[in-house]
Scaffold this active site. Structure first.
Site, PDB file in Angstrom:
ATOM      1  N   LYS A 113       1.747   9.048  -6.304  1.00  0.00           N
ATOM      2  CA  LYS A 113       0.366   8.589  -6.183  1.00  0.00           C
ATOM      3  C   LYS A 113      -0.581   9.721  -6.560  1.00  0.00           C
ATOM      4  O   LYS A 113      -0.357  10.873  -6.195  1.00  0.00           O
ATOM      5  CB  LYS A 113       0.137   8.166  -4.732  1.00  0.00           C
ATOM      6  CG  LYS A 113      -1.309   7.966  -4.307  1.00  0.00           C
ATOM      7  CD  LYS A 113      -1.349   7.685  -2.804  1.00  0.00           C
ATOM      8  CE  LYS A 113      -2.769   7.553  -2.285  1.00  0.00           C
ATOM      9  NZ  LYS A 113      -2.792   7.244  -0.832  1.00  0.00           N
ATOM     10  N   CYS A 121      -5.371   4.177  -4.177  1.00  0.00           N
ATOM     11  CA  CYS A 121      -5.691   2.979  -3.398  1.00  0.00           C
ATOM     12  C   CYS A 121      -6.936   2.238  -3.878  1.00  0.00           C
ATOM     13  O   CYS A 121      -6.860   1.115  -4.373  1.00  0.00           O
ATOM     14  CB  CYS A 121      -5.866   3.350  -1.927  1.00  0.00           C
ATOM     15  SG  CYS A 121      -4.400   4.067  -1.160  1.00  0.00           S
ATOM     16  N   ASP A 139       0.835  -1.202   0.000  1.00  0.00           N
ATOM     17  CA  ASP A 139       0.000   0.000   0.000  1.00  0.00           C
ATOM     18  C   ASP A 139       0.870   1.253   0.000  1.00  0.00           C
ATOM     19  O   ASP A 139       1.629   1.487   0.947  1.00  0.00           O
ATOM     20  CB  ASP A 139      -0.884  -0.030   1.250  1.00  0.00           C
ATOM     21  CG  ASP A 139      -2.027   0.969   1.206  1.00  0.00           C
ATOM     22  OD1 ASP A 139      -2.100   1.751   0.237  1.00  0.00           O
ATOM     23  OD2 ASP A 139      -2.848   0.971   2.125  1.00  0.00           O
ATOM     24  N   ASP A 140       0.780   2.042  -1.063  1.00  0.00           N
ATOM     25  CA  ASP A 140       1.534   3.303  -1.183  1.00  0.00           C
ATOM     26  C   ASP A 140       3.048   3.077  -1.201  1.00  0.00           C
ATOM     27  O   ASP A 140       3.813   3.926  -0.756  1.00  0.00           O
ATOM     28  CB  ASP A 140       1.192   4.269  -0.041  1.00  0.00           C
ATOM     29  CG  ASP A 140      -0.129   4.995  -0.251  1.00  0.00           C
ATOM     30  OD1 ASP A 140      -0.899   4.583  -1.128  1.00  0.00           O
ATOM     31  OD2 ASP A 140      -0.385   5.969   0.479  1.00  0.00           O
ATOM     32  N   LYS A 199      -6.469  -4.862   3.956  1.00  0.00           N
ATOM     33  CA  LYS A 199      -7.246  -3.658   3.635  1.00  0.00           C
ATOM     34  C   LYS A 199      -8.212  -3.917   2.478  1.00  0.00           C
ATOM     35  O   LYS A 199      -7.800  -4.286   1.380  1.00  0.00           O
ATOM     36  CB  LYS A 199      -6.275  -2.525   3.295  1.00  0.00           C
ATOM     37  CG  LYS A 199      -6.900  -1.240   2.807  1.00  0.00           C
ATOM     38  CD  LYS A 199      -5.821  -0.175   2.644  1.00  0.00           C
ATOM     39  CE  LYS A 199      -6.284   0.979   1.787  1.00  0.00           C
ATOM     40  NZ  LYS A 199      -5.256   2.033   1.644  1.00  0.00           N
ATOM     41  N   HIS A 213       1.660   2.435   3.885  1.00  0.00           N
ATOM     42  CA  HIS A 213       0.797   3.622   3.904  1.00  0.00           C
ATOM     43  C   HIS A 213       0.937   4.366   5.242  1.00  0.00           C
ATOM     44  O   HIS A 213       1.126   3.740   6.280  1.00  0.00           O
ATOM     45  CB  HIS A 213      -0.652   3.158   3.712  1.00  0.00           C
ATOM     46  CG  HIS A 213      -1.647   4.247   3.431  1.00  0.00           C
ATOM     47  ND1 HIS A 213      -2.001   5.214   4.343  1.00  0.00           N
ATOM     48  CD2 HIS A 213      -2.406   4.496   2.325  1.00  0.00           C
ATOM     49  CE1 HIS A 213      -2.921   6.004   3.827  1.00  0.00           C
ATOM     50  NE2 HIS A 213      -3.168   5.594   2.595  1.00  0.00           N
ATOM     51  N   HIS A 251     -11.299  -1.585   1.342  1.00  0.00           N
ATOM     52  CA  HIS A 251     -11.330  -0.254   0.724  1.00  0.00           C
ATOM     53  C   HIS A 251     -12.082  -0.183  -0.604  1.00  0.00           C
ATOM     54  O   HIS A 251     -11.788   0.660  -1.447  1.00  0.00           O
ATOM     55  CB  HIS A 251      -9.891   0.268   0.539  1.00  0.00           C
ATOM     56  CG  HIS A 251      -9.798   1.766   0.520  1.00  0.00           C
ATOM     57  ND1 HIS A 251      -8.777   2.453  -0.111  1.00  0.00           N
ATOM     58  CD2 HIS A 251     -10.601   2.716   1.053  1.00  0.00           C
ATOM     59  CE1 HIS A 251      -8.950   3.746   0.036  1.00  0.00           C
ATOM     60  NE2 HIS A 251     -10.054   3.944   0.739  1.00  0.00           N
ATOM     61  N   ARG A 274      -7.664  -1.257  -6.217  1.00  0.00           N
ATOM     62  CA  ARG A 274      -8.234  -2.468  -5.626  1.00  0.00           C
ATOM     63  C   ARG A 274      -9.466  -2.924  -6.400  1.00  0.00           C
ATOM     64  O   ARG A 274      -9.678  -4.126  -6.610  1.00  0.00           O
ATOM     65  CB  ARG A 274      -8.567  -2.209  -4.157  1.00  0.00           C
ATOM     66  CG  ARG A 274      -7.332  -2.095  -3.310  1.00  0.00           C
ATOM     67  CD  ARG A 274      -7.532  -1.300  -2.022  1.00  0.00           C
ATOM     68  NE  ARG A 274      -6.264  -0.691  -1.660  1.00  0.00           N
ATOM     69  CZ  ARG A 274      -5.292  -1.314  -0.990  1.00  0.00           C
ATOM     70  NH1 ARG A 274      -5.481  -2.542  -0.564  1.00  0.00           N
ATOM     71  NH2 ARG A 274      -4.151  -0.710  -0.744  1.00  0.00           N
ATOM     72  N   ASP A 282      -0.173  -0.873  -4.848  1.00  0.00           N
ATOM     73  CA  ASP A 282      -1.426  -0.319  -5.369  1.00  0.00           C
ATOM     74  C   ASP A 282      -1.257   1.023  -6.079  1.00  0.00           C
ATOM     75  O   ASP A 282      -2.115   1.443  -6.831  1.00  0.00           O
ATOM     76  CB  ASP A 282      -2.477  -0.196  -4.261  1.00  0.00           C
ATOM     77  CG  ASP A 282      -2.101   0.812  -3.183  1.00  0.00           C
ATOM     78  OD1 ASP A 282      -0.936   1.232  -3.108  1.00  0.00           O
ATOM     79  OD2 ASP A 282      -2.993   1.166  -2.385  1.00  0.00           O
ATOM     80  N   ASN A 283      -0.180   1.720  -5.828  1.00  0.00           N
ATOM     81  CA  ASN A 283       0.124   2.974  -6.536  1.00  0.00           C
ATOM     82  C   ASN A 283       1.563   3.343  -6.222  1.00  0.00           C
ATOM     83  O   ASN A 283       2.244   2.658  -5.468  1.00  0.00           O
ATOM     84  CB  ASN A 283      -0.828   4.116  -6.141  1.00  0.00           C
ATOM     85  CG  ASN A 283      -1.132   4.223  -4.670  1.00  0.00           C
ATOM     86  OD1 ASN A 283      -2.256   3.977  -4.241  1.00  0.00           O
ATOM     87  ND2 ASN A 283      -0.140   4.574  -3.865  1.00  0.00           N
TER      88      ASN A 283
END
Length: 539
Positions: free
Chosen positions: A379, A76, A38-39, A133, A223, A135, A80, A329-330
């Site tokens: 991001k 994010c 994540d991130d 996560k 993240h 989301h 997903r 994710d990014n």
């Protein structure tokens, strides 16, 4: 041989062959694991040039497939939604964030004209698990068990403390759930460890079923907020006092040496939001070093947990029949903890040292610029710094060793890849609903070292930022400027030299492709969506 002994041996052999047969039946199709960071920036893990210690990911990359031109959706929840469904995020109902809007493409949760990978694998006899996560829908009717997963443990929302569960925005309620019920994290909770604990529990319990499994392990790490364990932080203190310019140069050199970045690529300039390192006070340098140490420790801990998961697979005799895919994710996040979007107590917590468990801070433009070496932006934007992710596929006997691919691929491809591995078709309908055709292509030929036809073009849109990638060419636009820029990605992966005036016909050609795609994907110009009083924001 005595008659009694003969029957005893025969019975034992029968049981052995039955067990082998049952095991073979279970292994008819491989287990599939998708691990999402994540991130995390493009160059943050060791095998892509980073400073964090990631021996498990490095080993998987060396013994499997590395893809150096793999893309996500730059944010994010859009990523997903796209990853889970094999559609572009707008087609799945999450065209922006989890905001409740009347337009179907922007409703803020997965719609019923898409299926998740879990839903698509169920008919093939898979048990389906998720930890981490979610989301892509905060209302209970949109939680994982309602979208094909048999078991779930994790954070329903977009971010939270790694040690506890408390709101950070006005009016916010955060939820950690076990299956379909909210739960309260206990003493000693650290989310990265907890997600892995439950993932291991789910696959351990799956052994009795003799079925293959699909596991989606979506870590929060790294993240914000920057939260790590003391022993992990200690490994990295002082390692970032060289300053961001030198750290970027060193990463870039490692990436060139390992072949992650092709010869001829140049390092992007320091982001304009980032000061000259030499203008910082000693105290400011030490504060930044601590934030980066905590950030690296979060990635280190994630890798440790991936190692725990792999050890469990070996213990169960499942490693040789499991494909693991890893990505982010990014790109790295330049976000900071400040402004009216955060509660006053959280603003105060952001001023505490990053190693303090009660802190709530981020590493901002400075850290993100290092994490995304050698790219520009972060991001949210559709430049490489927003959309490019490291991608690793690993599976002894299922993914050939030592493969590297420079072909462009995308998160929309994971659905087709999983179904190809499971030898099951993509559904045309589900629960009485017509399902939109998948946009992705199976990556299995690449896993096997065979020729892969790849995509004619890939498309991107997030909050008015746009891009299209076709072969060596990439056309990019930044909101609200809305001007197209053209880059030769093969020669200029860092997107430093705009060629739009030199090749106007190519700009027109790619812009026409984007316009056609945007209409098909149900993209709405962002200026038509923003600043409306009717919007209800979930997160």
């Amino acid at each position: 041989m005595p008659r009694k002994t003969f029957f005893t041996v025969s019975f034992f052999l029968l049981l052995t062959f039955s067990a082998i047969s049952a095991r073979s039946q279970k292994k008819k199709f491989p287990n599939i694991i998708v691990i999402l960071a994540d991130d995390m920036g493009y160059s943050d893990i060791g095998c892509f040039g980073g400073d964090a210690r990631t021996p498990n990911l490095d080993e998987m990359a060396g013994k499997g497939l590395k893809m150096t031109h793999f893309y996500n959706a730059s944010r994010c929840c859009p990523t997903r939604a796209s990853l889970l469904t094999g559609l572009f995020q707008h087609q799945a109902g999450v065209g922006d964030m989890m905001n409740t809007r009347p337009e179907p493409a922007y409703q803020g949760y997965l719609n019923r004209n898409c299926v998740t990978i879990a839903e698509a694998l169920k008919p093939a006899g898979y048990n389906t698990f998720m930890a981490g996560k979610w989301h892509v829908g905060q209302a209970p009717e949109n939680w994982p068990l309602k979208r094909g997963f048999d078991r779930y443990y994790g954070l329903i929302d977009g971010a939270a403390s790694y040690f506890d569960l408390y709101p950070y925005r006005p009016g916010q309620k955060l939820t950690v759930a076990l299956d379909d019920q909210p739960v309260t994290p206990g003493k000693g909770y650290y989310s990265t460890d907890a997600y892995t604990d439950y993932a291991m529990k789910f696959i351990q319990e799956n052994e009795e079923s003799r079925k293959p499994f699909f596991l989606y392990l979506a870590y929060q790490a790294p993240h914000w907020p920057l939260h790590a364990l003391p022993g992990d932080i200690a490994r990295y203190r002082g390692k970032f006092m060289k300053g961001w310019d030198r750290l970027r140069e060193e990463r870039f050199a490692r990436m060139q040496k390992s072949g992650i970045i092709k010869p001829g690529t140049t390092l992007s300039s320091r982001d304009p939001h980032v000061r000259d390192w030499n203008t910082l006070t000693e105290e400011e340098k030490e504060q930044w070093d601590e934030r980066m140490a905590v950030y690296a420790a979060m990635i280190d801990r994630m890798d440790q947990n991936i190692g725990r998961l792999r050890a469990k697979l070996r213990e169960l005799g499942e490693e040789d029949n499991t494909v693991i895919m890893f990505l982010s994710d990014n790109g790295a996040s330049s976000e900071s903890i400040k402004g009216s979007g955060f509660l006053p107590g959280i603003i105060e917590a952001s001023k505490r040292p990053a190693s303090d468990p009660s802190s709530f801070t981020a590493y901002g433009f400075e850290g993100a610029n290092v994490s995304n070496t050698p790219f520009r932006l972060f991001k949210h934007w559709e430049y490489e710094g927003g959309t490019a992710t490291p991608f690793i596929a690993y599976g002894p006997g299922l993914v050939k060793k030592g493969l590297v691919s420079e072909q462009p691929a995308h998160i929309i491809d994971l659905m087709s890849t999983c179904l190809d591995l499971a030898h099951t078709p993509y559904p045309a309908t589900s629960k009485g609903n017509k399902i939109k055709a998948t946009e992705g292509l199976s990556l299995v030929p690449l896993f096997q070292g065979r020729k892969w036809k790849g995509h004619d073009a890939l498309f991107f849109e997030h909050e008015g930022n746009r891009a299209v990638r076709q072969g060596r060419w990439k056309l990019v636009s930044q909101f609200p400027e809305n001007k197209w820029y053209l880059y030769d990605i093969e020669a200029d992966r860092s997107e430093k030299t705009d060629l739009s005036e030199k090749y106007p016909a190519k700009v027109m050609e790619l812009a026409a492709l984007y316009t056609s795609w945007a209409a098909r994907a149900e993209v709405i110009p962002f200026e038509q969506l923003v600043n409306r009083k009717s919007d209800k924001f979930e997160n």
